[in-house]
Every structure is written in structure tokens, then in C-alpha cells.
Design a protein around this motif. Structure first.
Motif, PDB file in Angstrom:
ATOM      1  N   LEU A 124     -46.546  40.052   3.029  1.00 52.38           N
ATOM      2  CA  LEU A 124     -47.845  39.712   2.453  1.00 52.38           C
ATOM      3  C   LEU A 124     -48.051  38.218   2.261  1.00 52.38           C
ATOM      4  O   LEU A 124     -49.183  37.743   2.274  1.00 52.38           O
ATOM      5  CB  LEU A 124     -48.026  40.418   1.104  1.00 52.38           C
ATOM      6  N   GLU A 125     -46.956  37.476   2.077  1.00 55.28           N
ATOM      7  CA  GLU A 125     -47.070  36.049   1.763  1.00 55.28           C
ATOM      8  C   GLU A 125     -46.913  35.138   2.964  1.00 55.28           C
ATOM      9  O   GLU A 125     -47.004  33.919   2.828  1.00 55.28           O
ATOM     10  CB  GLU A 125     -46.028  35.663   0.706  1.00 55.28           C
ATOM     11  N   ARG A 130     -49.313  38.384   7.743  1.00 53.54           N
ATOM     12  CA  ARG A 130     -50.759  38.560   7.592  1.00 53.54           C
ATOM     13  C   ARG A 130     -51.446  38.785   8.935  1.00 53.54           C
ATOM     14  O   ARG A 130     -52.393  39.574   9.033  1.00 53.54           O
ATOM     15  CB  ARG A 130     -51.345  37.343   6.886  1.00 53.54           C
ATOM     16  N   PHE A 158     -54.041  44.125  -3.806  1.00 44.46           N
ATOM     17  CA  PHE A 158     -53.055  43.062  -3.671  1.00 44.46           C
ATOM     18  C   PHE A 158     -53.740  41.705  -3.885  1.00 44.46           C
ATOM     19  O   PHE A 158     -54.577  41.291  -3.083  1.00 44.46           O
ATOM     20  CB  PHE A 158     -52.412  43.108  -2.284  1.00 44.46           C
ATOM     21  N   MET A 160     -53.001  37.843  -4.074  1.00 45.07           N
ATOM     22  CA  MET A 160     -52.008  36.831  -3.755  1.00 45.07           C
ATOM     23  C   MET A 160     -52.360  35.517  -4.446  1.00 45.07           C
ATOM     24  O   MET A 160     -53.439  35.378  -5.037  1.00 45.07           O
ATOM     25  CB  MET A 160     -51.931  36.626  -2.227  1.00 45.07           C
ATOM     26  N   SER A 164     -57.486  37.422  -2.798  1.00 42.81           N
ATOM     27  CA  SER A 164     -57.358  38.846  -2.505  1.00 42.81           C
ATOM     28  C   SER A 164     -56.863  39.043  -1.073  1.00 42.81           C
ATOM     29  O   SER A 164     -57.332  38.377  -0.142  1.00 42.81           O
ATOM     30  CB  SER A 164     -58.718  39.522  -2.680  1.00 42.81           C
ATOM     31  N   LEU A 165     -55.927  39.979  -0.909  1.00 44.12           N
ATOM     32  CA  LEU A 165     -55.402  40.230   0.440  1.00 44.12           C
ATOM     33  C   LEU A 165     -56.504  40.671   1.392  1.00 44.12           C
ATOM     34  O   LEU A 165     -56.524  40.268   2.558  1.00 44.12           O
ATOM     35  CB  LEU A 165     -54.296  41.281   0.386  1.00 44.12           C
ATOM     36  N   ASP A 166     -57.439  41.479   0.933  1.00 43.44           N
ATOM     37  CA  ASP A 166     -58.531  41.934   1.802  1.00 43.44           C
ATOM     38  C   ASP A 166     -59.340  40.749   2.335  1.00 43.44           C
ATOM     39  O   ASP A 166     -59.695  40.701   3.522  1.00 43.44           O
ATOM     40  CB  ASP A 166     -59.456  42.885   1.041  1.00 43.44           C
TER      41      ASP A 166
END
Length: 254
Positions: A124-125, A130, A158, A160, A164-166
Motif C-alpha cells: 500500500l505504501e 500502488r 485505507f 495513507m 485515501s487509497l481510493d
């Protein structure tokens, strides 16, 4: 003994090999040339070190599909690395992490992190993680995020450090590359371009820069197109090798 020494230290000069093995230097040179003819070692002309090739991995049960990608990708990575000078990584997904499979850190004058090959990093990071998530089919992405949630303990939605991850994944699709500004390793930023195989992202090629030297927006402006073109060439050569029967059909990420 020479192959073990080269492999153990991920590269060594003939003088170093001679010192560590007790084999006379002229004999070391002859044996290295023989191993090179067998495709097991190669000379790094930047450092004069002899390094193991990916064919060494075929001697063990650990040989994987991604090794073929490394063989095809490395020449393009070196070419890009010589132009931009920043280090370039080849990254794949493995065991709920992204893993650096090959790297030009050892030849980059601007590298701040050596010994990256084999390093596992969070999905995720990282820019590669990604990119992989952004270009997955929706149902597969949801399944992977559910698994990552179980493994990492992170719960949706999520959020980060950079948002937002989205929203991050939406921006990745718009840019065509995954990105990491500075939150995972503050001293560097990175962008990752997907390597495609049968309409799936099979790996990513990642460019890393020092955040003390260049800002994110400027790095994207300077390097995004070149990185995308490099990934496209690797994708093209991967399909060509498959069509010629030089490699077997590969398994998709996931």
C-alpha cells in the motif's frame, strides 16, 4: 568454490576471489571465463566485479517465472539508468509484499540504498504496489485488499499518509504510473510503470530519486514518459520472447 564466493558476496573482483578462496589469480581469471561461457557469471564493467547471473537460480528449485522477466528487463533498466543516473528497480508481487527482483543501485552514482535485491516492501505504501493495485481488475483488487487487511491489520477505508487509497489509485490510473512521495522512506521518492503481459500487470519498473535533490512534481515531469517507454519496451520484448518460444507462458500476479 569460485561460484559460491561470487554468489555469497553478490559480486567480487578476481583479486578478492583469489584472496577468499586461496586460488591463484591467473586460475581465477580462467575459471571466471569458463563460468561466463556457461552463462553463470558476468563481469560488471562499472566496478570490475564478477556477479552471478539469473541462470544460477535455475540450478535450484527456487527458479520462478519472474526470472525470465529479469533477463528481459535488465538491459532496458541499465539503458534507462545510464540516461537518468538515478537507480532503477524491477519489482514484482510476492507473498503479500512487493519484492525487488533486480536493481541498478550498484551502478547508479546517486543511489542512497544498496543491497536492494530481494528486499520486500509493503504494497500500500510503495509506488509499485500502488501500480499493481490500480491496474488490477476490480474484483481481484478487492480480494487482494481483503487479504492485505488480514495480513497487515489495516482496515478499510485505507487512509495513507498522502491521502485515501481510493483517491491515490485514481490518480495512479490518470498518471499511468504508481507513485510514492516520501512517506515510506522519507529520503527518497519513486514512480513505477507497469510491465504488461496478457492485459495484466506482471511486474513494475521503478525509478527512485533523492527528495533532497528533486521535488516530486519535477521528477514526474522529467522521468515519467521515459519510464513508461522503458516499461513498454520490456512488455513488448516479453511477448516477443513468448511468441518465439524462448520462455514459457507466465502466471499472472495474484
Amino acid at each position: 568454490m569460485i561460484l559460491q564466493t561470487v554468489n555469497r558476496f553478490n559480486g567480487a573482483k578476481p583479486s578478492e576471489i583469489s584472496e577468499k578462496t586461496g586460488i591463484p589469480r591467473p586460475s581465477v581469471y580462467r575459471l571466471l571465463e569458463t563460468l561466463a561461457e556457461m552463462g553463470l557469471v558476468t563481469r560488471d564493467h562499472f566496478s570490475n566485479k564478477w556477479r552471478p547471473t539469473l541462470h544460477v537460480k535455475s540450478l535450484s528449485s527456487g527458479f520462478r517465472d519472474e526470472d525470465w522477466v529479469c533477463d528481459i528487463a535488465v538491459p532496458h533498466m541499465i539503458d534507462l539508468g545510464r540516461r537518468v543516473l538515478w537507480p532503477i528497480d524491477l519489482v514484482t508481487f510476492r507473498n503479500y509484499h512487493v519484492e525487488v527482483r533486480e536493481s541498478t543501485h550498484q551502478i547508479s552514482p546517486y543511489s542512497v540504498n544498496h543491497g536492494m535485491v530481494g528486499k520486500q516492501m509493503p504494497v500500500l505504501e510503495t509506488s509499485a504496489g500502488r501500480a499493481i493495485l490500480a491496474f488490477m481488475p476490480d474484483d481481484e483488487r478487492e480480494s487482494l485488499l481483503a487479504l492485505l487487511s488480514e495480513v497487515t491489520g489495516q482496515r478499510p477505508p485505507f487512509i495513507m499518509v498522502d491521502g485515501s487509497l481510493d483517491i491515490i489509485l485514481k490518480r495512479v490510473r490518470e498518471m499511468g504510473v504508481g507513485f510514492r512521495m516520501a512517506d515510506f522512506t522519507p529520503e527518497t521518492g519513486s514512480i513505477s510503470a507497469p510491465i504488461w503481459y496478457e492485459d495484466r500487470v506482471f511486474a513494475c519498473v521503478t525509478l527512485i530519486w533523492s527528495t533532497n535533490s528533486i521535488k516530486f512534481a519535477r521528477a514526474v515531469e522529467l522521468y515519467r514518459e521515459d519510464l513508461l517507454e522503458t516499461a513498454a519496451r520490456i512488455s513488448h520484448d516479453l511477448v516477443g520472447a513468448l511468441n518465439k518460444g524462448e520462455i514459457a507462458r507466465l502466471r499472472p500476479i495474484g
